[in-house]
Design a protein around this motif. Structure first.
Motif, PDB file in Angstrom:
ATOM      1  N   ARG A   1      -3.988 -15.762  -9.754  1.00  0.00           N
ATOM      2  CA  ARG A   1      -3.881 -16.117 -11.167  1.00  0.00           C
ATOM      3  C   ARG A   1      -2.452 -16.515 -11.471  1.00  0.00           C
ATOM      4  O   ARG A   1      -1.507 -15.796 -11.156  1.00  0.00           O
ATOM      5  N   ASN A   2      -2.273 -17.679 -12.047  1.00  0.00           N
ATOM      6  CA  ASN A   2      -0.973 -18.141 -12.522  1.00  0.00           C
ATOM      7  C   ASN A   2      -1.042 -18.299 -14.037  1.00  0.00           C
ATOM      8  O   ASN A   2      -2.018 -18.838 -14.561  1.00  0.00           O
ATOM      9  N   THR A   3      -0.046 -17.822 -14.734  1.00  0.00           N
ATOM     10  CA  THR A   3      -0.035 -17.930 -16.190  1.00  0.00           C
ATOM     11  C   THR A   3       1.071 -18.884 -16.625  1.00  0.00           C
ATOM     12  O   THR A   3       1.999 -19.168 -15.857  1.00  0.00           O
ATOM     13  N   PRO A   4       0.996 -19.394 -17.853  1.00  0.00           N
ATOM     14  CA  PRO A   4       1.970 -20.387 -18.310  1.00  0.00           C
ATOM     15  C   PRO A   4       3.428 -19.920 -18.244  1.00  0.00           C
ATOM     16  O   PRO A   4       4.339 -20.741 -18.138  1.00  0.00           O
ATOM     17  N   ASP A   5       3.670 -18.606 -18.311  1.00  0.00           N
ATOM     18  CA  ASP A   5       5.063 -18.143 -18.277  1.00  0.00           C
ATOM     19  C   ASP A   5       5.619 -18.058 -16.861  1.00  0.00           C
ATOM     20  O   ASP A   5       6.754 -17.626 -16.648  1.00  0.00           O
ATOM     21  N   GLY A   6       4.807 -18.486 -15.859  1.00  0.00           N
ATOM     22  CA  GLY A   6       5.284 -18.487 -14.481  1.00  0.00           C
ATOM     23  C   GLY A   6       4.894 -17.260 -13.679  1.00  0.00           C
ATOM     24  O   GLY A   6       5.213 -17.162 -12.494  1.00  0.00           O
ATOM     25  N   THR A   7       4.193 -16.327 -14.306  1.00  0.00           N
ATOM     26  CA  THR A   7       3.750 -15.132 -13.585  1.00  0.00           C
ATOM     27  C   THR A   7       2.697 -15.526 -12.541  1.00  0.00           C
ATOM     28  O   THR A   7       1.783 -16.290 -12.831  1.00  0.00           O
ATOM     29  N   GLN A   8       2.859 -14.969 -11.339  1.00  0.00           N
ATOM     30  CA  GLN A   8       1.921 -15.241 -10.255  1.00  0.00           C
ATOM     31  C   GLN A   8       1.383 -13.923  -9.710  1.00  0.00           C
ATOM     32  O   GLN A   8       2.154 -12.998  -9.469  1.00  0.00           O
ATOM     33  N   THR A   9       0.068 -13.885  -9.526  1.00  0.00           N
ATOM     34  CA  THR A   9      -0.568 -12.685  -8.989  1.00  0.00           C
ATOM     35  C   THR A   9      -1.598 -13.100  -7.948  1.00  0.00           C
ATOM     36  O   THR A   9      -2.376 -14.021  -8.183  1.00  0.00           O
ATOM     37  N   LYS A  10      -1.581 -12.409  -6.805  1.00  0.00           N
ATOM     38  CA  LYS A  10      -2.577 -12.657  -5.761  1.00  0.00           C
ATOM     39  C   LYS A  10      -3.099 -11.318  -5.256  1.00  0.00           C
ATOM     40  O   LYS A  10      -2.348 -10.356  -5.140  1.00  0.00           O
ATOM     41  N   ARG A  11      -4.392 -11.305  -4.968  1.00  0.00           N
ATOM     42  CA  ARG A  11      -4.998 -10.101  -4.384  1.00  0.00           C
ATOM     43  C   ARG A  11      -5.908 -10.496  -3.237  1.00  0.00           C
ATOM     44  O   ARG A  11      -6.728 -11.404  -3.356  1.00  0.00           O
ATOM     45  N   TRP A  12      -5.731  -9.785  -2.112  1.00  0.00           N
ATOM     46  CA  TRP A  12      -6.616  -9.927  -0.971  1.00  0.00           C
ATOM     47  C   TRP A  12      -7.370  -8.614  -0.820  1.00  0.00           C
ATOM     48  O   TRP A  12      -6.755  -7.537  -0.774  1.00  0.00           O
ATOM     49  N   GLN A  13      -8.694  -8.690  -0.730  1.00  0.00           N
ATOM     50  CA  GLN A  13      -9.504  -7.483  -0.628  1.00  0.00           C
ATOM     51  C   GLN A  13     -10.417  -7.594   0.584  1.00  0.00           C
ATOM     52  O   GLN A  13     -11.292  -8.442   0.643  1.00  0.00           O
ATOM     53  N   LEU A  14     -10.154  -6.705   1.570  1.00  0.00           N
ATOM     54  CA  LEU A  14     -10.969  -6.682   2.784  1.00  0.00           C
ATOM     55  C   LEU A  14     -12.017  -5.584   2.655  1.00  0.00           C
ATOM     56  O   LEU A  14     -11.693  -4.427   2.360  1.00  0.00           O
ATOM     57  N   ARG A  15     -13.263  -5.950   2.879  1.00  0.00           N
ATOM     58  CA  ARG A  15     -14.362  -4.987   2.805  1.00  0.00           C
ATOM     59  C   ARG A  15     -15.037  -4.914   4.164  1.00  0.00           C
ATOM     60  O   ARG A  15     -15.579  -5.912   4.649  1.00  0.00           O
ATOM     61  N   GLU A  16     -15.004  -3.721   4.785  1.00  0.00           N
ATOM     62  CA  GLU A  16     -15.599  -3.504   6.105  1.00  0.00           C
ATOM     63  C   GLU A  16     -16.783  -2.550   5.928  1.00  0.00           C
ATOM     64  O   GLU A  16     -16.592  -1.358   5.682  1.00  0.00           O
ATOM     65  N   THR A  17     -17.991  -3.080   6.061  1.00  0.00           N
ATOM     66  CA  THR A  17     -19.193  -2.320   5.758  1.00  0.00           C
ATOM     67  C   THR A  17     -19.709  -1.601   6.998  1.00  0.00           C
ATOM     68  O   THR A  17     -19.768  -2.174   8.089  1.00  0.00           O
ATOM     69  N   GLY A  18     -20.065  -0.314   6.798  1.00  0.00           N
ATOM     70  CA  GLY A  18     -20.673   0.484   7.859  1.00  0.00           C
ATOM     71  C   GLY A  18     -21.972   1.078   7.369  1.00  0.00           C
ATOM     72  O   GLY A  18     -22.490   0.702   6.312  1.00  0.00           O
ATOM     73  N   GLY A  19     -22.490   2.062   8.097  1.00  0.00           N
ATOM     74  CA  GLY A  19     -23.782   2.634   7.750  1.00  0.00           C
ATOM     75  C   GLY A  19     -23.783   3.412   6.447  1.00  0.00           C
ATOM     76  O   GLY A  19     -24.697   3.288   5.643  1.00  0.00           O
ATOM     77  N   SER A  20     -22.740   4.232   6.203  1.00  0.00           N
ATOM     78  CA  SER A  20     -22.753   5.116   5.035  1.00  0.00           C
ATOM     79  C   SER A  20     -21.896   4.605   3.881  1.00  0.00           C
ATOM     80  O   SER A  20     -21.741   5.286   2.878  1.00  0.00           O
ATOM     81  N   GLY A  21     -21.337   3.416   4.030  1.00  0.00           N
ATOM     82  CA  GLY A  21     -20.492   2.886   2.964  1.00  0.00           C
ATOM     83  C   GLY A  21     -19.582   1.795   3.490  1.00  0.00           C
ATOM     84  O   GLY A  21     -19.886   1.142   4.490  1.00  0.00           O
ATOM     85  N   ALA A  22     -18.469   1.598   2.824  1.00  0.00           N
ATOM     86  CA  ALA A  22     -17.553   0.526   3.214  1.00  0.00           C
ATOM     87  C   ALA A  22     -16.115   0.958   2.999  1.00  0.00           C
ATOM     88  O   ALA A  22     -15.789   1.641   2.020  1.00  0.00           O
ATOM     89  N   TRP A  23     -15.247   0.563   3.927  1.00  0.00           N
ATOM     90  CA  TRP A  23     -13.810   0.709   3.725  1.00  0.00           C
ATOM     91  C   TRP A  23     -13.306  -0.510   2.968  1.00  0.00           C
ATOM     92  O   TRP A  23     -13.573  -1.646   3.353  1.00  0.00           O
ATOM     93  N   VAL A  24     -12.590  -0.268   1.880  1.00  0.00           N
ATOM     94  CA  VAL A  24     -12.066  -1.361   1.056  1.00  0.00           C
ATOM     95  C   VAL A  24     -10.547  -1.266   1.034  1.00  0.00           C
ATOM     96  O   VAL A  24      -9.981  -0.239   0.634  1.00  0.00           O
ATOM     97  N   SER A  25      -9.905  -2.329   1.494  1.00  0.00           N
ATOM     98  CA  SER A  25      -8.441  -2.398   1.498  1.00  0.00           C
ATOM     99  C   SER A  25      -8.025  -3.542   0.590  1.00  0.00           C
ATOM    100  O   SER A  25      -8.440  -4.685   0.794  1.00  0.00           O
ATOM    101  N   ALA A  26      -7.229  -3.244  -0.429  1.00  0.00           N
ATOM    102  CA  ALA A  26      -6.828  -4.262  -1.411  1.00  0.00           C
ATOM    103  C   ALA A  26      -5.309  -4.344  -1.467  1.00  0.00           C
ATOM    104  O   ALA A  26      -4.625  -3.346  -1.722  1.00  0.00           O
ATOM    105  N   LEU A  27      -4.780  -5.533  -1.211  1.00  0.00           N
ATOM    106  CA  LEU A  27      -3.341  -5.781  -1.325  1.00  0.00           C
ATOM    107  C   LEU A  27      -3.108  -6.735  -2.490  1.00  0.00           C
ATOM    108  O   LEU A  27      -3.652  -7.840  -2.515  1.00  0.00           O
ATOM    109  N   THR A  28      -2.311  -6.292  -3.457  1.00  0.00           N
ATOM    110  CA  THR A  28      -1.974  -7.105  -4.625  1.00  0.00           C
ATOM    111  C   THR A  28      -0.479  -7.364  -4.622  1.00  0.00           C
ATOM    112  O   THR A  28       0.323  -6.443  -4.425  1.00  0.00           O
ATOM    113  N   VAL A  29      -0.108  -8.621  -4.847  1.00  0.00           N
ATOM    114  CA  VAL A  29       1.300  -8.994  -4.985  1.00  0.00           C
ATOM    115  C   VAL A  29       1.459  -9.645  -6.349  1.00  0.00           C
ATOM    116  O   VAL A  29       0.735 -10.590  -6.686  1.00  0.00           O
ATOM    117  N   HIS A  30       2.396  -9.139  -7.136  1.00  0.00           N
ATOM    118  CA  HIS A  30       2.555  -9.577  -8.516  1.00  0.00           C
ATOM    119  C   HIS A  30       4.006  -9.932  -8.777  1.00  0.00           C
ATOM    120  O   HIS A  30       4.900  -9.100  -8.627  1.00  0.00           O
TER     121      HIS A  30
END
Length: 557
Positions: free
Chosen positions: A59-88
């Motif tokens: 997401r980029n906003t008019p004032d020049g703010t930049q935000t990015k998020r990468w979210q890795l989801r690794e699914t297994g039998g009983s659920g999922a590991w979720v790793s989220a990296l946000t840079v703002h």
């Protein structure tokens, strides 16, 4: 859900372009180490492997703010590991503006009841944080975050003290010292091992032998660290106040040498809990909602949709808007819950610190009163009431320290699993619990001395209700003489309340310990207990078989 979460938040002086580049470089290295499809990542594909997806929002906003998020989801039998990296990276900000990194890793159970209960595996320290700290100059205000402790020489001591006293510091700062008997480089490797699970959760510093001496001289004896010990300094250090010192836990060199692996967990438990449950920095508040507010794609030019197709698109668009609104509501509720948790934890930490201070004052005053009472009763000179106390009780700041000092108590033997009290050290109010436990142990030790010398014939509860002059006691309301019949008559619960004792106390080597002391209030982990057996008559000892979370008192399937 914070119980098993790993969370690291830090800022950097890197420009936005360099920060985003470093993030992508760290992600590539991390994905490669997990043997995932890095080429697919580079091409923007979501699927990186079987059951593994990486989503990217920006997401980029008019004032020049930049935000990015990468979210890795690794699914297994009983659920999922979720790793989220946000840079703002905030825009239109002064030169001192910070670019923020925010990494969350947690397990999301597939079953709703498990998700609501908070059960699930605990996230290990992710390899991604190591990749990031290798590529990004990371800071928590003035504190430096790194994979291994930064070496501090005498010329760096003033800077380190500034870090400790910095009012804007959010995370703990861990200070390790040179060992007095082990060569410095050998001890340095041990310190690096012991602090490995605090990466991204605390500032890490190691004082060399000369800096150790200089640091202790400058910061004062109450906040000093000596002889290979490692001290965890919480935010808002006040070296001018000796009362503040009890908040900052010390892990002794002896405890580290006894079991390095256990010391790794002891040192990382509190920073991990505080990081997972603390309030987000103001710059990151609302980021998740912002990332969902992506611009709606414009309709392709030169094409007119048929009425039926338009109707279908409108229906689909309405459904998407409805789903988006529901997502906003869930995000808002999650943010409110996290704020409530942060509020409660901040209150708990403040109350815990206040309790520590008051508790230490009260114990010192009790020491003075006991000294006065002895002189008034046995000597009869009123002027002796103003004499200093014969004994000074110094309360431990953690259960690790409490266990190290057990040998000071001649009539007490701890026979239980040390992992249980050490596990309590991960909780924010552990120091208060450790102090309460120590006071109870002092009272038990005094009681056992009196019983062994035939100066007292009653139970420990009677001892606390009708205390002899000048002796250690605790409030009788904290003492429970036994468990209920429901517990004693239930085989499973009775077994759970049976703990080892020396053979000279009981030939079977174990006894049911219904007598216990209430260390904390509330329920569950907020209500730790100490179970003991009065073995004074048999062997002149009090056997403490358990210090830990409240044991079960109801039958469960």
């Amino acid at each position: 859900m914070t119980a098993g979460r790993y969370r690291s938040i830090f800022h950097t002086r890197l420009t936005a372009a360099d920060a985003f580049s470093a993030a992508q470089g760290a992600l590539r290295g991390w994905l490669r180490s997990k043997q995932l499809d890095v080429d697919a990542f580079d091409q923007g594909n979501a699927r990186l492997g079987p059951g593994t997806f990486l989503l990217h929002n920006s997401r980029n906003t008019p004032d020049g703010t930049q935000t990015k998020r990468w979210q890795l989801r690794e699914t297994g039998g009983s659920g999922a590991w979720v790793s989220a990296l946000t840079v703002h990276a905030p825009g239109r900000a002064p030169e001192a503006a910070r670019t923020w990194f925010w990494l969350d890793v947690e397990f999301m159970p597939a079953a709703l009841d498990e998700a609501e209960s908070g059960r699930g595996p605990k996230a290990a320290v992710p390899r991604l944080i190591g990749e990031l700290l290798d590529q990004v100059p990371a800071n928590d205000s003035l504190a430096t975050l790194a994979r291994i402790p930064r070496l501090i020489r005498p010329g760096d001591v003033d800077e380190l003290i500034d870090v400790l006293c910095d009012p804007d510091r959010r995370l703990p700062t861990i200070v390790a010292t040179a060992h007095s008997k082990i060569p410095f480089e050998e001890w340095r490797r041990t310190v690096e091992t012991v602090t490995k699970n605090t990466a991204g959760l605390a500032g890490l510093y190691l004082l060399d032998p000369y800096a150790t001496e200089h640091f202790n001289k400058e910061i004062g004896s109450s906040h000093g660290v000596w002889g290979g010990s490692i001290r965890t300094f919480l935010p808002e250090v006040d070296p001018a106040s000796a009362e503040d010192a009890v908040r900052h836990r010390v892990l002794s060199a002896a405890r580290i040498e006894l079991d390095v692996r256990r010391a790794v967990g002891l040192l990382s438990g509190l920073p991990r809990t505080l990081s997972a449950e603390s309030r987000l920095p103001a710059a990151l508040a609302g980021i998740t909602r912002t990332l969902l507010l992506e611009d709606t794609p414009k309709q392709a030019q030169g094409r007119t949709s048929a009425p039926a197709e338009m109707k279908e698109l409108r229906t689909e668009n309405d459904q998407l808007r409805h789903n988006l609104q529901a997502a906003f509501e869930l995000i808002a509720e999650a943010a409110r819950n996290e704020d409530r948790i942060a509020d409660l934890n901040e209150q708990l930490q403040a109350l815990s610190a206040e309790f520590d201070t008051v508790n230490q004052k009260a114990v010192l005053l009790e020491d003075q009163v006991r000294g006065l009472q002895r002189r008034l009763v046995h000597i009869g000179h009123e002027k002796d009431a103003y004499e200093p106390p014969e004994q000074r009780t110094i309360l431990p700041g953690s259960f690790a320290e409490l266990l190290d000092r057990m040998e000071e108590l001649s009539r007490i033997v701890f026979t239980g699993d040390i992992g249980m009290p050490l596990g309590l050290d991960e909780m924010p109010n552990a120091s208060s619990w450790a102090q309460t436990t120590w006071q109870a142990l002092l009272a038990l030790n005094s009681y056992a001395d009196a019983r062994a010398a035939d100066r007292f014939a009653g139970s420990f509860l009677q001892w606390c209700k009708e205390p002899p002059v000048g002796e250690y006691v605790i409030a009788p309301g904290k003492v429970a003489a036994d468990e209920s019949d429901a517990v004693k008559n239930d085989l499973k619960m009775r077994r759970q309340h049976t703990f080892p004792v020396p053979l000279k106390v009981d030939a079977k080597g174990g006894v049911f310990m219904g007598a216990h002391i209430r260390i904390g209030g509330g329920a569950g982990m907020r209500a730790p207990r100490m179970h003991y057996h009065d073995g004074v008559k048999a062997a002149g000892l009090i056997c403490v078989g358990y210090i830990g979370p409240h044991l079960k008192v109801k039958s469960t399937n």
